[in-house]
Design an enzyme around this catalytic site. Structure first.
Site, mmCIF file in Angstrom:
data_model
loop_
_atom_site.group_PDB
_atom_site.id
_atom_site.type_symbol
_atom_site.label_atom_id
_atom_site.label_comp_id
_atom_site.label_asym_id
_atom_site.label_seq_id
_atom_site.Cartn_x
_atom_site.Cartn_y
_atom_site.Cartn_z
ATOM 1 N N HIS A 261 -22.099 -5.106 -11.248
ATOM 2 C CA HIS A 261 -20.891 -5.607 -10.785
ATOM 3 C C HIS A 261 -20.340 -6.705 -10.634
ATOM 4 C CE1 HIS A 261 -19.884 -1.653 -12.008
ATOM 5 N NE2 HIS A 261 -20.700 -0.964 -10.869
ATOM 6 N N GLU B 150 -14.773 -9.812 -13.910
ATOM 7 C CA GLU B 150 -15.154 -9.025 -12.257
ATOM 8 C C GLU B 150 -13.434 -9.363 -12.594
ATOM 9 O OE1 GLU B 150 -16.466 -6.518 -11.538
ATOM 10 O OE2 GLU B 150 -18.697 -7.399 -12.414
ATOM 11 N N ASP C 134 -24.186 -9.241 -14.359
ATOM 12 C CA ASP C 134 -23.784 -8.356 -15.495
ATOM 13 C C ASP C 134 -24.723 -8.761 -16.555
ATOM 14 O OD1 ASP C 134 -23.690 -6.277 -13.806
ATOM 15 O OD2 ASP C 134 -21.472 -6.227 -14.266
ATOM 16 N N ASP D 249 -19.230 -11.256 -19.048
ATOM 17 C CA ASP D 249 -18.412 -10.420 -18.481
ATOM 18 C C ASP D 249 -17.932 -10.743 -16.944
ATOM 19 O OD1 ASP D 249 -19.078 -7.236 -17.818
ATOM 20 O OD2 ASP D 249 -18.863 -8.594 -16.135
#
Length: 616
Positions: A192, A53, A197, A51
């Site tokens: 998040h 960001e 995540d 994952d």
């Protein structure tokens, strides 16, 4: 959280739901197939769930701020990867509100040029998984491209389409990660941040795979089509492919009473059968067949040629209701010049000798002559029309006496000068002098020559007519004559090629493959009588002698027909013409007329190219 990358290698608790993914046993007999035959069971696959960001939604205008990944296999966490990433600029306020990542947090973090090689090493050899993988993998690929770093050929699994397939709307309002994590009671709540995540996605992945297992999704190879819109009842039958060979062969779908529903062939039988249970299979009849299929059997073959020929024979012999081709060899007709007092052209279903008591070769009628086989009756009739357009051979179907009665009356075709009219006395002044038995004999001789020696006169006649029609801008009529010419040349060429094998009691040929093995074929009267492979480093003649000794006995046919289904002979001829094939021995040399129909192959190919079709 430290801005520096951290790799956690300690295992976490295994996920119990993954036990449902182990492939079920299909019988009491213990069998250990090869990995290529069964694929990779999901509990043996190493997944790296990742994952990211980022500072925005597009890799062209935004950058990565955090990477989190979890490596799992068989429900056990093997390691974790987490790091903040300096995006090279400030973190937008809305991103800070969403993720909690601030510019101050990433100012001392490593740049992506330092992080990405470490992540790729962490994920080496694994299957990448992400929730909305297009987003995460898209950013990673863009970063690799900017660094001129080769992107590994990862298998990628996206949990979003999997969730859409197995989680209906009445169970969850959407397929967001937070919604699915709550539905499946994930051990981590997504917030998040990349690592949490990724951890939540691991639990979601395992739950989804547990739901897919009853549908037959038990191996890594199944995941490629797991999100296809295939009925669960059909997808669950993918287990019918378990245990089938992964090499060349023939497969048979069987119905409730063990009726053969469909026969096919492939270089990888197991892979081909499994593909029937995916969205790639769109044929309505085959979808219907899959609903009633109970089992799949297979016949392993030494070579692809053997598989294709066995398929043809099984289809012709069993006539499965869901096969549409090759079931009816009688629907591949021939054009025959009959053996009677005044021969004519006839479309027949098979080649046969002159019947007992008919006129033999050397008499005015002569022996029968055949061209073909044709792919359809329409193509055969086109060839007949080509002959009728070039020679005044009779078109009526009744039997005529050798000597015409004095009171015979001319038919309309004779009146129009389109038939030599052997039914009339020679030199009948009411119609013209170029009629009668002798004139018809000349026409028959021309047809016989065109069908068995050279079609030069027919080609010259039709090409002149095509040129004339085109000059008069009668293009549709010119195209009709062109198609008739092509049909005749195709049929006559095929008859020449078939005849070469029909007269050959035995032919042995060989072709080396990439491994140095010899693919060997014994052909008798145009039928494959035996085939096998001589392994590299062995004496191929030992295998040849064994094949010849055990080869099928084939009865001599009536040339130009062979002792096999026409499509089988065509397959053998194509194989014999392939580069690298060597003729080992033969009882009869392959010989064709020097000016035969095959010498006009360039013309026939040009005609087919003009009309965009294959040979009939």
């Amino acid at each position: 959280m430290s801005p520096r990358a951290s790799v956690v290698t300690g295992p976490r608790s295994p996920v119990p739901a993954l036990s449902a993914l182990r492939a079920p046993t299909t019988g009491s007999t213990a069998v250990q197939p090869t990995l290529d035959e069964v694929g990779t069971p999901l509990h043996e696959v190493t997944f790296v769930v990742v994952d990211l960001e980022t500072t925005g939604g597009s890799p062209t205008t935004s950058a990565i701020t955090e990477i989190g990944a979890v490596k799992v296999r068989g429900g056990e966490v093997l390691g974790e990867f987490q790091t903040l990433v300096n995006p090279g600029g400030p973190v937008p306020a809305q991103i800070t509100v969403l993720t909690g990542i601030t510019t101050a947090m990433v100012i001392d973090a490593p740049r992506i040029t330092e992080v990405l090689p470490s992540f790729l090493e962490f994920a080496r050899g694994a299957v990448l998984v992400a929730h909305n993988a297009r987003f995460d993998v898209g950013f990673l690929k863009a970063a690799a491209s900017a660094m001129d770093l080769a992107w590994p050929s990862f298998t990628v699994v996206d949990t979003v389409p999997l969730a859409r397939r197995v989680v209906p709307r009445d169970e969850a309002p959407n397929h967001k990660l937070g919604t699915l994590a709550g539905l499946f009671h994930a051990s981590v709540t997504p917030d998040h941040r990349a690592l949490s995540d990724a951890r939540a996605t691991v639990d979601v992945l395992h739950a989804l795979l547990g739901r897919l297992a009853p549908w037959g999704i038990t191996h890594l190879e199944d995941l490629a089509t797991a999100a296809d819109p295939v009925a669960p009842a059909v997808r669950a039958k993918r287990a019918l492919a378990d245990g089938l060979p992964s090499g060349p062969g023939v497969y048979l779908f069987h119905g409730p009473d063990d009726e053969v529903l469909y026969v096919g062939t492939s270089q990888n039988v197991r892979g081909r059968v499994r593909s029937y249970f995916t969205a790639a299979e769109k044929r309505r009849a085959i979808s219907e067949m899959l609903q009633i299929a109970h089992r799949v059997s297979a016949i392993s073959c030494a070579t692809t040629l053997e598989a294709r020929i066995r398929e043809l024979r099984l289809i012709a012999g069993r006539r499965p209701r869901y096969n549409r081709r090759s079931k009816f060899p009688e629907r591949m007709p021939w054009v025959r010049l009959t053996a009677e007092a005044h021969p004519r052209l006839s479309v027949v279903s098979a080649v046969s000798p002159a019947p007992p008591g008919s006129l033999a070769a050397g008499t005015p009628g002569g022996a029968p002559v055949h061209i073909g086989p044709f792919s359809s009756r329409r193509a055969a009739l086109q060839a007949v029309e080509a002959v009728h357009g070039s020679f005044l051979i009779r078109r009526c179907t009744r039997r005529l006496p050798r000597l015409a009665p004095d009171d015979a009356v001319a038919c309309p075709l004779a009146e129009l000068g389109r038939c030599a009219a052997p039914c009339l006395p020679a030199g009948d002044g009411a119609v013209g002098s170029a009629i009668g038995a002798l004139a018809h004999d000349d026409a028959v001789a021309g047809v016989r020559t065109a069908m068995s020696q050279t079609p030069a006169v027919l080609v010259e006649s039709l090409t002149a007519r095509i040129t004339s029609l085109a000059a008069d801008e009668r293009f549709e009529e010119a195209a009709t004559e062109r198609d008739r010419l092509a049909a005749f040349l195709d049929g006559a060429s095929r008859a020449e090629r078939f005849a070469s094998l029909a007269h050959c009691a035995e032919l042995v040929a060989a072709r080396a493959d990439d491994t140095g093995a010899w693919e060997l074929v014994v052909v008798r009267y145009g039928r494959m009588a035996a085939t096998g492979v001589a392994p590299p480093g062995t004496d191929p003649y030992v295998t040849i002698d064994a094949l010849v000794a055990t080869a099928e006995d084939v009865a001599p046919p009536v040339p130009p027909a062979t002792g096999a289904h026409p499509e089988e002979t065509s397959l053998l001829l194509a194989w014999l013409d392939a580069p690298g094939v060597r003729l080992v021995r033969t009882t009869a040399p392959a010989a064709h007329p020097v000016r035969g129909a095959q010498s006009f192959g360039t013309m026939a190919a040009a005609i087919r190219a003009a009309r965009g079709s294959r040979p009939d």
